[in-house]
Design an enzyme around this catalytic site. Structure first.
Site: not given
Ligand code: PGA
Length: 253
Positions: A92, A164
């Site tokens: 992430h 992302e």
């Protein structure tokens, strides 16, 4: 494969709030055509796994250590979390940019999570600076390649990718805009071709999700982009009703 939508609760919510909100999502979500996951704070993993038991929803690990066990004070391994988890995020952007996880470490974490029996969602994405100098695709390619190089050939069946772009992640700021649908389409198409080139036919076992300021008001438009097979949702997943509205925007066929 079903589309996959994951609520990433980051370091939010007490145990009571987590259990209450997971139960509410489980009550409202129609999981017949969508795989739905919740990634709670790791300390509530077991509680949320219990809450979601029998509902069809998946419990997702946000991050863990790359070693299965050892002298790592304060750390938690994927092996320790596996009894209470179905999937794991690795890489992430907050891990990469706040905690300094390198591509090499992310690859070790992907291996560790898969060895613990967890399906991995590999998060990738370029910073604004990287995008502005034209390095977006090469950064994303390197992030994916380092994991594909590390995991076993048959482990690609236990992998999904979440694109992302770092500059589109809200960080709790609802005024941040997602990437444009053109930018999402271009990068998802690039990722899909790269996966096809690297793993051949197995590429269709890998879903490519979009993450970054997905909200009820833009979810339908984002899910309509070709090569988008789901979403990783941060800020807008904290409110169960808002997260369920996003699930309702997923096309069911
Ligand atoms: P956001 O977060 O939806 O708040 O932009 C996405 C993520 O960090 O996974």
């Amino acid at each position: 494969m079903n589309p996959l939508v994951i609520a990433n609760w980051k370091m939010h919510k007490s145990v009571e709030e987590s259990v209450r909100d997971a139960a509410r999502i489980a009550e409202l979500a129609d999981v017949r055509h969508i795989d739905v996951g919740i990634a709670p704070s790791i300390v509530w993993q077991k509680a949320i796994h219990g809450t979601l038991h029998g509902t069809g929803l998946l419990t997702v690990v946000q991050d863990a250590h790359s070693e299965p066990s050892g002298a790592y004070t304060g750390a938690v391994s994927f092996d320790q979390l596996a009894p209470f988890s179905d999937m794991a995020l690795v890489g992430h952007s907050e891990r990469r940019h706040v905690f300094g996880d390198s591509d090499e470490l992310v690859a070790l974490k992907a291996q560790a999570a898969q060895r613990a029996g967890l399906r991995v969602v590999l998060c990738v994405g370029e910073t604004r600076e990287e995008r502005e100098v034209g390095d977006g695709e090469s950064v994303v390619r390197a992030q994916i390649a380092s994991v594909l190089d590390a995991v076993d050939a048959n482990a690609v069946e236990m992998l999904d990718v979440a694109y992302e772009p770092v500059w589109a992640i809200s960080g709790g700021d609802a005024s941040v805009e997602p990437a444009t649908t053109d930018a999402i389409a271009a990068m998802h198409s690039f990722i899909r071709s790269f996966l096809r080139e690297r793993v051949g036919e197995s590429h269709d076992r890998i879903r490519v999700l979009y993450g970054g300021s997905v909200k009820p008001e833009n979810a339908m438009e984002i899910f309509a982009v070709s090569d988008v097979q789901g979403a990783l949702v941060g800020g807008a997943s904290l409110d169960p009703e808002s997260f369920v509205q996003i699930l309702e925007a997923v096309p069911t066929c």
